[in-house]
Scaffold this motif. Structure first.
Motif, PDB file in Angstrom:
ATOM      1  N   ASP A   8      52.214  45.393  38.606  1.00 29.34           N
ATOM      2  CA  ASP A   8      51.695  46.611  39.679  1.00 29.34           C
ATOM      3  C   ASP A   8      50.513  46.276  39.906  1.00 29.34           C
ATOM      4  O   ASP A   8      50.203  47.188  40.676  1.00 29.34           O
ATOM      5  CB  ASP A   8      51.400  47.978  37.934  1.00 29.34           C
ATOM      6  N   ALA A   9      50.071  45.294  39.613  1.00 25.95           N
ATOM      7  CA  ALA A   9      48.562  45.353  40.377  1.00 25.95           C
ATOM      8  C   ALA A   9      48.592  44.237  41.447  1.00 25.95           C
ATOM      9  O   ALA A   9      47.846  43.355  41.531  1.00 25.95           O
ATOM     10  CB  ALA A   9      47.766  44.065  39.084  1.00 25.95           C
ATOM     11  N   ASN A  14      45.119  50.533  34.840  1.00 26.20           N
ATOM     12  CA  ASN A  14      45.278  49.106  34.295  1.00 26.20           C
ATOM     13  C   ASN A  14      44.154  47.889  35.179  1.00 26.20           C
ATOM     14  O   ASN A  14      44.168  48.273  36.093  1.00 26.20           O
ATOM     15  CB  ASN A  14      46.664  48.799  36.117  1.00 26.20           C
ATOM     16  N   CYS A  15      43.887  47.361  33.978  1.00 19.53           N
ATOM     17  CA  CYS A  15      42.333  47.342  33.615  1.00 19.53           C
ATOM     18  C   CYS A  15      42.535  46.224  34.743  1.00 19.53           C
ATOM     19  O   CYS A  15      42.178  45.262  35.223  1.00 19.53           O
ATOM     20  CB  CYS A  15      42.708  46.490  32.428  1.00 19.53           C
ATOM     21  N   SER A  16      44.056  45.320  35.171  1.00 13.67           N
ATOM     22  CA  SER A  16      44.115  44.092  35.933  1.00 13.67           C
ATOM     23  C   SER A  16      43.901  44.455  37.265  1.00 13.67           C
ATOM     24  O   SER A  16      42.986  43.657  37.941  1.00 13.67           O
ATOM     25  CB  SER A  16      45.259  42.964  35.845  1.00 13.67           C
ATOM     26  N   LYS A  17      44.593  45.795  37.815  1.00 15.67           N
ATOM     27  CA  LYS A  17      44.121  45.843  38.793  1.00 15.67           C
ATOM     28  C   LYS A  17      43.456  46.432  39.466  1.00 15.67           C
ATOM     29  O   LYS A  17      42.660  46.814  40.147  1.00 15.67           O
ATOM     30  CB  LYS A  17      45.205  47.539  39.402  1.00 15.67           C
ATOM     31  N   SER A  18      42.539  47.136  38.762  1.00 18.90           N
ATOM     32  CA  SER A  18      40.751  47.713  38.678  1.00 18.90           C
ATOM     33  C   SER A  18      39.778  46.319  39.177  1.00 18.90           C
ATOM     34  O   SER A  18      39.488  45.716  39.919  1.00 18.90           O
ATOM     35  CB  SER A  18      40.654  48.503  37.543  1.00 18.90           C
ATOM     36  N   GLU A  52      52.040  45.304  33.664  1.00 21.15           N
ATOM     37  CA  GLU A  52      50.193  45.016  34.194  1.00 21.15           C
ATOM     38  C   GLU A  52      50.028  44.625  35.663  1.00 21.15           C
ATOM     39  O   GLU A  52      50.012  44.712  36.804  1.00 21.15           O
ATOM     40  CB  GLU A  52      49.336  44.869  33.220  1.00 21.15           C
ATOM     41  N   CYS A  53      50.901  43.230  35.661  1.00 19.48           N
ATOM     42  CA  CYS A  53      50.686  42.214  36.336  1.00 19.48           C
ATOM     43  C   CYS A  53      51.436  42.966  37.903  1.00 19.48           C
ATOM     44  O   CYS A  53      50.473  42.764  38.714  1.00 19.48           O
ATOM     45  CB  CYS A  53      50.931  40.846  36.062  1.00 19.48           C
ATOM     46  N   ILE A  77      40.592  43.388  39.596  1.00 15.88           N
ATOM     47  CA  ILE A  77      41.075  42.919  41.337  1.00 15.88           C
ATOM     48  C   ILE A  77      40.723  43.846  42.474  1.00 15.88           C
ATOM     49  O   ILE A  77      40.072  42.994  43.478  1.00 15.88           O
ATOM     50  CB  ILE A  77      42.582  43.232  41.280  1.00 15.88           C
ATOM     51  N   ASP A  78      40.439  44.699  42.475  1.00 20.50           N
ATOM     52  CA  ASP A  78      39.907  45.316  43.080  1.00 20.50           C
ATOM     53  C   ASP A  78      38.049  45.479  43.408  1.00 20.50           C
ATOM     54  O   ASP A  78      37.688  45.294  44.397  1.00 20.50           O
ATOM     55  CB  ASP A  78      39.629  47.160  43.127  1.00 20.50           C
ATOM     56  N   ARG A 137      40.641  39.763  29.850  1.00 15.69           N
ATOM     57  CA  ARG A 137      41.352  39.615  31.362  1.00 15.69           C
ATOM     58  C   ARG A 137      40.302  38.941  31.995  1.00 15.69           C
ATOM     59  O   ARG A 137      39.688  39.525  32.359  1.00 15.69           O
ATOM     60  CB  ARG A 137      40.868  41.190  31.635  1.00 15.69           C
TER      61      ARG A 137
END
Ligand code: UTP
Length: 271
Positions: A45-46, A138-142, A42-43, A144-145, A205
């Motif tokens: 990919d983010a 991917n929760c982390s990616k969202s 997940e990390c 970060i956005d 998260r």
């Protein structure tokens, strides 16, 4: 840009006893792959480039998992098995991005975070609690956005049935931004159903500002005489630091209990 993540792993894991008396729960396989590898993927990919693991002597097994080079090299020399070669390559990729710090006594999540103070370089960093697995998106990616859009701290949130709120940290919502995001007024640890300010609960998260370290340095132990990250977060909110709650759209799986762990295996095997 958020390039660093931290993962607290130094807790006792009492809900998974007796297993955790000798084993690190984060290495337990979920559909054949150690839970911690889902978190690392997940990390990656983010866009995270460095991950700090907070471990203890009791959790040294986790470090060994990534540092067993001689073992792999000897086996690969004897047996040129492509599967083993591939697995070793994957381990090497993870190893390159992981740093380890130690928390010798499990004094609480806040104390664990404080151990990473010297390693954090950017203004903000990501924290993931490995018991909370989020699949399908991917929760982390969202998050970060969202952080980029609002230049604020962000915490994952999930709506639960009101009758279950007492199991979680619960958000008091200050203002709705849109259907998935809101400004956090406060976080209440495990309130009664009657006093719960909403049914938006805290999931593991977080995008936190480096300012959290100074708060943690001054923090006194709270509930259960532990140093809680939520107490430091509340202190930042009191100083008018903007915190956004993000209702993520992935599927949440709780790997911290045996019932949840078994369910996680079933759910992940369906993907
Ligand atoms: P929890 O307290 O929810 O879980 O910590 P735990 O300690 O792993 O397990 P139980 O509750 O006894 O069954 C949340 C996360 O914070 C880490 C844990 O490893 C877990 O990932 N943690 C907790 C620390 O690193 N240090 C601590 O002092 C406390």
């Amino acid at each position: 840009m958020i390039k660093q993540a931290i993962i607290p792993l130094a807790g006792l894991g009492t809900r998974l006893l007796p297993l955790t008396s000798v084993f690190a729960k984060e290495l337990l396989p979920i559909n054949g792959k150690p839970g911690i590898e889902y978190i690392l993927d997940e990390c990656i990919d983010a866009g995270i480039k460095e991950v700090v693991f907070i471990i203890s002597q009791k959790k040294l097994m986790i470090k060994k998992y990534f540092y067993n080079d001689k073992f792999y090299k000897d086996i690969i020399k004897k047996k040129r098995d492509p599967r083993i070669i591939n697995e070793y390559k994957k381990i090497l990729k993870y190893k390159k991005m992981i740093k380890f710090v130690f928390q010798e006594k499990p004094l609480g999540t806040g104390d664990a975070v404080l151990k990473t103070k010297k390693l954090i370089k950017g203004k903000y960093f990501l924290m993931l609690l490995p018991d909370d697995l989020i699949i399908k998106k991917n929760c982390s990616k969202s998050m970060i956005d969202i952080h980029k859009r609002f230049n604020a701290s962000v915490m994952a949130s999930m709506k639960v049935n009101k009758k279950n709120v007492s199991r979680w940290g619960v958000y008091d919502v200050k203002k709705k931004i849109d259907n998935n995001n809101f400004i956090i007024k406060s976080v209440v640890e495990k309130p009664s159903i009657k006093t719960a300010p909403s049914n938006n609960v805290v999931i593991g998260r977080y995008i936190l500002s480096k300012k959290i370290f100074n708060k943690l340095l001054k923090l006194k132990p709270g509930k259960g005489r532990e140093i809680h990250i939520t107490d430091a977060i509340q202190s930042l909110i009191n100083d008018n630091e903007k915190f956004i709650g993000h209702n993520f759209s992935g599927k949440y799986l709780d790997c911290g209990t045996m019932k949840g762990y078994i369910k996680s295996n079933i759910e992940v095997s369906k993907i």
